[in-house]
Design an enzyme around this catalytic site. Sequence first.
Site, mmCIF file in Angstrom:
data_model
loop_
_atom_site.group_PDB
_atom_site.id
_atom_site.type_symbol
_atom_site.label_atom_id
_atom_site.label_comp_id
_atom_site.label_asym_id
_atom_site.label_seq_id
_atom_site.Cartn_x
_atom_site.Cartn_y
_atom_site.Cartn_z
ATOM 1 N N ASN A 161 -36.479 16.552 46.011
ATOM 2 C CA ASN A 161 -36.241 17.982 46.269
ATOM 3 C C ASN A 161 -37.146 18.946 45.499
ATOM 4 O O ASN A 161 -37.311 20.078 45.928
ATOM 5 C CB ASN A 161 -34.761 18.329 46.100
ATOM 6 C CG ASN A 161 -34.245 18.086 44.701
ATOM 7 O OD1 ASN A 161 -34.805 17.288 43.955
ATOM 8 N ND2 ASN A 161 -33.189 18.772 44.336
ATOM 9 N N GLU A 257 -30.447 12.790 35.129
ATOM 10 C CA GLU A 257 -30.233 14.158 35.636
ATOM 11 C C GLU A 257 -29.709 14.014 37.056
ATOM 12 O O GLU A 257 -30.472 13.704 37.972
ATOM 13 C CB GLU A 257 -31.561 14.936 35.619
ATOM 14 C CG GLU A 257 -32.229 15.036 34.254
ATOM 15 C CD GLU A 257 -31.516 15.979 33.294
ATOM 16 O OE1 GLU A 257 -30.676 16.777 33.748
ATOM 17 O OE2 GLU A 257 -31.780 15.896 32.083
ATOM 18 N N CYS A 291 -30.073 20.642 42.882
ATOM 19 C CA CYS A 291 -28.948 20.043 42.140
ATOM 20 C C CYS A 291 -27.965 21.099 41.657
ATOM 21 O O CYS A 291 -26.798 20.806 41.447
ATOM 22 C CB CYS A 291 -29.479 19.211 40.990
ATOM 23 S SG CYS A 291 -30.782 20.031 40.097
HETATM 24 P P1 NAP Z 1 -31.820 9.367 45.175
HETATM 25 O O1 NAP Z 1 -31.582 8.857 46.528
HETATM 26 O O2 NAP Z 1 -30.885 8.959 44.085
HETATM 27 O O3 NAP Z 1 -33.324 8.949 44.797
HETATM 28 C C1 NAP Z 1 -33.905 9.336 43.592
HETATM 29 C C2 NAP Z 1 -34.970 8.322 43.215
HETATM 30 O O4 NAP Z 1 -34.344 7.071 42.894
HETATM 31 C C3 NAP Z 1 -35.954 8.028 44.332
HETATM 32 O O5 NAP Z 1 -37.233 7.859 43.795
HETATM 33 C C4 NAP Z 1 -35.414 6.703 44.897
HETATM 34 O O6 NAP Z 1 -36.382 5.962 45.586
HETATM 35 C C5 NAP Z 1 -34.996 6.032 43.618
HETATM 36 N N1 NAP Z 1 -34.079 4.896 43.799
HETATM 37 C C6 NAP Z 1 -33.298 4.614 44.875
HETATM 38 N N2 NAP Z 1 -32.610 3.461 44.649
HETATM 39 C C7 NAP Z 1 -32.962 3.025 43.422
HETATM 40 C C8 NAP Z 1 -32.588 1.893 42.636
HETATM 41 N N3 NAP Z 1 -31.712 0.994 43.065
HETATM 42 N N4 NAP Z 1 -33.141 1.736 41.406
HETATM 43 C C9 NAP Z 1 -34.019 2.662 40.940
HETATM 44 N N5 NAP Z 1 -34.433 3.744 41.658
HETATM 45 C C10 NAP Z 1 -33.892 3.929 42.871
HETATM 46 O O7 NAP Z 1 -31.860 10.971 45.151
HETATM 47 P P2 NAP Z 1 -32.597 11.960 46.150
HETATM 48 O O8 NAP Z 1 -31.868 11.952 47.449
HETATM 49 O O9 NAP Z 1 -34.069 11.740 46.144
HETATM 50 O O10 NAP Z 1 -32.334 13.351 45.388
HETATM 51 C C11 NAP Z 1 -31.170 14.067 45.521
HETATM 52 C C12 NAP Z 1 -30.258 13.893 44.321
HETATM 53 O O11 NAP Z 1 -30.945 14.231 43.133
HETATM 54 C C13 NAP Z 1 -29.087 14.859 44.376
HETATM 55 O O12 NAP Z 1 -27.910 14.190 43.974
HETATM 56 C C14 NAP Z 1 -29.465 15.944 43.385
HETATM 57 O O13 NAP Z 1 -28.392 16.666 42.854
HETATM 58 C C15 NAP Z 1 -30.168 15.130 42.346
HETATM 59 N N6 NAP Z 1 -31.014 15.993 41.518
HETATM 60 C C16 NAP Z 1 -30.644 16.246 40.222
HETATM 61 C C17 NAP Z 1 -31.411 17.111 39.433
HETATM 62 C C18 NAP Z 1 -31.047 17.404 38.006
HETATM 63 O O14 NAP Z 1 -31.933 17.839 37.264
HETATM 64 N N7 NAP Z 1 -29.823 17.199 37.586
HETATM 65 C C19 NAP Z 1 -32.551 17.691 39.975
HETATM 66 C C20 NAP Z 1 -32.887 17.404 41.299
HETATM 67 C C21 NAP Z 1 -32.129 16.547 42.048
HETATM 68 P P3 NAP Z 1 -36.442 5.986 47.208
HETATM 69 O O15 NAP Z 1 -36.789 7.371 47.584
HETATM 70 O O16 NAP Z 1 -37.489 4.987 47.496
HETATM 71 O O17 NAP Z 1 -35.066 5.581 47.684
#
Ligand code: NAP
Length: 483
Positions: A161, A257, A291
Amino acid sequence: MNKIATEHQVEKKHLFINGERVEAASYASLYAPYSEEKIAAVAMADEQLTKRAIDAAYEAQEVIGDMPAFERAKILEKVVELLKERAEEAAKIIALESSKPMMFAKAEVDRTIETYKFAAEEAKRIQGEMIPFDAASGGVGRIGYTLRESIGVIGAITPFNFPLNLVAHKVGPAIAAGNSIVLKPASQTPLSAFFIADLFEAAGLPAGVLNVVTGPGSIVGDQIVQDDRVSMVTFTGSPSVGTEIKKKAGLKKTTLELGSNAALIIDKDIEIDRLLDRCTMGAFSNQGQVCISLQRVYVHEQLYDEFIEKFERSARRLKLGDPLDEDTYVSSLIAKEELERSLLWIEEAKQNGAEVIAGGKVQGNVLEPTIIVNADRGLKVSCQEVFAPLVVVNSVTSVEEAVNLVNDSRFGLQAGIYTNNVKHALYASKKLHVGGVIINDVPTYRVDQMPYGGVKDSGTGREGVKYAVEEMTEMKLVVWNEE
Ligand code: NAP
């Protein structure tokens, strides 16, 4: 809408390992979420190639660890300069691969420039402290101080994002602190990560210090998390993946995060016109895929009718469409499955007595900015992370009631309160169980030097460059015996 089968040649993006573009055995097609046009063919790393990237980072840790602070700062300053020169190009990459409208993509680039600038400055401020040893009877005749040392290899896993700035929040402080990095960007947004790797190379970062490995999270991410040579994992993403990482990381340091269902309280003494634009931005910018997106609003009953009438009008005015158009405010979600999920959640809300007063429908492949009222606290749109342009508004009778409702969540990232009553502001700042309380603004407020992170299922650890540097260094104590 079906994927457009564009068979024209698109650029092949190879892995970036040890300063080289490394070919993988397979490449995955990358499509723009809005136009569904094929925009790149991205290398899919396997276990062997991921190991190669970790080998390179492990070899390079001394190179960057021994580099003087002024040189690390100089490289980061150079990246700032290069990014300023190529800001427009960077914004287009973000808009294309993540469907973030240009106005917000440009804002992300501006913030990324600041993040790297903060990192360059922070590289020069890494310091320990003198310990008053003679404060203990056994400490007389001793002098001691702490140092902060680089931690080694950092595994950085990032979400889709904010594909440029959230990479910067990991790569910037890691380099400032003298660490090497293996970066695994989200599969939907690898181009921003490759782009910044190019700038670091041009800025003179030694080979192997930054490595970019693309491929499935379950393969590449998992291996980074489990390799013993990686000293710390810094992850931004969903709570479910964060929980898995925490389980597998063993004794490695982890910063997580994660997500939230951020809330805003509007007290009775507020002029609604003052906060409408902020609520609109908070709820609908980047299609709510933030987020700290504004997902829940608790408005004092005296202002409720005025607020929802004006907020509805504001939401209906937003321009939907192509992220590359300069005046688009809301574009498509990152994937069709996310659109379908959002529609199911809206349907669940409707079936259970909630009312959709704006949006709730799809135009082209864009979900309209959606406002829901009278939604029960147990509905998905209330208690889970929506991650779509959707906000739930409820009326409350007091700030105390609103604070209890905000806290009634498994998440706790940031919360906001608009009030002119100092006592209410103090009460909220004390009682809200979140990582950050924003007074007189939406919970979506963030600048890049502030400590940022959550409690409960929103994660552990803090980002914000100075705070990330602290997490990315180890404390060492040195004690001298004067005798
Ligand atoms: P996501 O699906 O959890 O993916 C995040 C990263 O983790 C991607 O690079 C993903 O790779 C990787 N990943 C997936 N499965 C994994 C595994 N088993 N082991 C290690 N890495 C793995 O999240 P998203 O959909 O990209 O982002 C949205 C989420 O991020 C929301 O929940 C949002 O709130 C959160 N977020 C939090 C913050 C904060 O600062 N608190 C900021 C921004 C976003 P792939 O893409 O290859 O699956």
